[in-house]
Design an enzyme around this catalytic site. Sequence first.
Site, short mmCIF file in Angstrom:
data_model
loop_
_atom_site.label_atom_id
_atom_site.label_comp_id
_atom_site.label_asym_id
_atom_site.label_seq_id
_atom_site.Cartn_x
_atom_site.Cartn_y
_atom_site.Cartn_z
N ARG A 6 -13.18 5.71 -20.63
CA ARG A 6 -13.05 4.25 -20.77
C ARG A 6 -11.83 3.75 -20.01
O ARG A 6 -11.86 2.66 -19.42
CB ARG A 6 -12.92 3.87 -22.24
CG ARG A 6 -14.18 3.97 -23.05
CD ARG A 6 -13.96 3.47 -24.46
NE ARG A 6 -15.13 3.65 -25.32
CZ ARG A 6 -15.19 3.30 -26.59
NH1 ARG A 6 -14.12 2.73 -27.16
NH2 ARG A 6 -16.28 3.51 -27.30
N GLU A 16 1.19 3.83 1.96
CA GLU A 16 1.88 4.22 3.19
C GLU A 16 3.17 3.43 3.38
O GLU A 16 4.20 3.98 3.81
CB GLU A 16 0.96 3.99 4.40
CG GLU A 16 -0.32 4.82 4.37
CD GLU A 16 -1.49 4.10 3.71
OE1 GLU A 16 -2.62 4.30 4.16
OE2 GLU A 16 -1.26 3.34 2.74
N HIS A 57 0.84 -1.19 0.00
CA HIS A 57 0.00 0.00 0.00
C HIS A 57 0.87 1.24 0.00
O HIS A 57 2.08 1.19 0.26
CB HIS A 57 -0.93 -0.02 1.21
CG HIS A 57 -1.98 -1.09 1.14
ND1 HIS A 57 -2.88 -1.34 2.15
CD2 HIS A 57 -2.28 -1.98 0.15
CE1 HIS A 57 -3.69 -2.32 1.80
NE2 HIS A 57 -3.33 -2.73 0.59
N THR A 114 -26.55 -1.79 -30.49
CA THR A 114 -25.42 -0.91 -30.80
C THR A 114 -24.37 -1.64 -31.63
O THR A 114 -23.79 -1.07 -32.56
CB THR A 114 -24.79 -0.38 -29.50
OG1 THR A 114 -25.76 0.42 -28.81
CG2 THR A 114 -23.56 0.46 -29.78
N ASP A 138 -23.57 -0.12 -35.25
CA ASP A 138 -22.31 0.63 -35.36
C ASP A 138 -21.09 -0.22 -35.66
O ASP A 138 -20.06 0.29 -36.09
CB ASP A 138 -22.05 1.41 -34.06
CG ASP A 138 -23.13 2.42 -33.75
OD1 ASP A 138 -24.01 2.63 -34.61
OD2 ASP A 138 -23.11 2.99 -32.65
N GLY A 142 -27.50 2.10 -26.63
CA GLY A 142 -28.54 2.79 -27.37
C GLY A 142 -29.73 3.12 -26.49
O GLY A 142 -29.71 2.91 -25.27
N ARG A 152 -8.63 3.21 -26.13
CA ARG A 152 -7.57 3.67 -27.02
C ARG A 152 -6.91 4.94 -26.48
O ARG A 152 -6.41 5.76 -27.24
CB ARG A 152 -8.13 3.89 -28.43
CG ARG A 152 -8.63 2.59 -29.07
CD ARG A 152 -8.91 2.74 -30.54
NE ARG A 152 -10.11 3.51 -30.84
CZ ARG A 152 -11.35 3.04 -30.80
NH1 ARG A 152 -11.57 1.78 -30.43
NH2 ARG A 152 -12.38 3.82 -31.11
N SER A 171 -29.79 -10.99 -25.67
CA SER A 171 -30.73 -12.03 -25.21
C SER A 171 -30.84 -13.19 -26.20
O SER A 171 -30.99 -14.34 -25.78
CB SER A 171 -32.11 -11.41 -24.96
OG SER A 171 -32.62 -10.83 -26.14
#
Length: 369
Positions: A178, A46, A44, A190, A194, A290, A201, A217
């Site tokens: 992202r 510290e 950690h 989507t 697309d 979407g 990136r 689904s």
Amino acid sequence: MARALELARRGVAQAHPNPLVAAVLFKHGVTVGEGVHVYEQRDHAEILALRQAGEKAWGSTAYVNLEPCCTTGRTGPCTAALISAKVKQVYAAMEDPNPAVAGKGLAELKRAGILVHVGLLEDEAKKLNEDFAKWITTGLPFVTLKTATTLDGQIAIRATEMTPITGDASRKASHEMRHRADALLTGIGTILADNPQLTDRSGLPRRRRLLRVVLDSKLRLPLKSQLVLSGKGDILVYTTQPVDSPRARALGVVGVEVVQLPGNGERVDLQAAIRDLGQRQLVNLIMEAGAEVNGAALAAGVVDKVALFYAPKFIGADGVPIARTTSKQLAHLAALSRLTVQSYEPDILVEGYFRDVYAKPKPNARRRA
């Protein structure tokens, strides 16, 4: 403390499922030790700062953006190390939201005679680890719904085709978002419209690849889609179809993980998907979907924050709205709070919150590893 927060941000995409933490040791007007937590390096912040300071840690003041831990995970408690090093004072920006620590670490330092101060730059510290606070207290990832939209609230001309909306500056900022996320979730609509890659990136380092999640689904994800072709074990599909179906097996052959979940009508149960992602230790989830998935997410109440990139354009009423749902389904939603506006010329980014993840944490302790 400002320096500690600056250093802690270097842990983005490298510390989860632990929080972003940095420590600065200060003595006689000089910094004698600094440390930033990175998950793979175990120690950690510290501990790293104390190691760098060596004997100079004696009598120093420690500045940490999060309360030092008092539990044992992959490493020993940081409180014990600070006490052993004879640090004189500790400034913690905020208490640890982890119920296993929450105030106990600070109390242990006080019992040892160390002067403890809490709340310096607290707002900045809380924002930095808001995703960790959500996950550590509920077991669920912090969910941000992000989209690009026109001034009249449309995200595409038609649902079946991609519509470029925002400029280069907004797209760069989107990739930075992202980068901060552990997973990105979208719907099969989507993907079909697309054909995106949905990769990080930003060019910045990360500990684990961005997990790309698709709600599908009926298992319509094309094997030749850019998403699948760019996959390296980082694609997860939630479906209502059996995982031993021919289509599921075909996706498995090309490295796509397929998980069957209960259905909510004709859709995958979104809340079940969010729970599963939390169990996978995914702390921060960004949604780039979407109108249908956005509407389902808002109606289900799983969204913590929205990030809307507005472009100075209009599409009109025939376009695709940000979310396709009814006012009755959204009646439970609180008004967005803590709104901020930032310019990404020629666009603007509006961000806001549906809830305060620090308000009333539920006991479900998960120790820092």
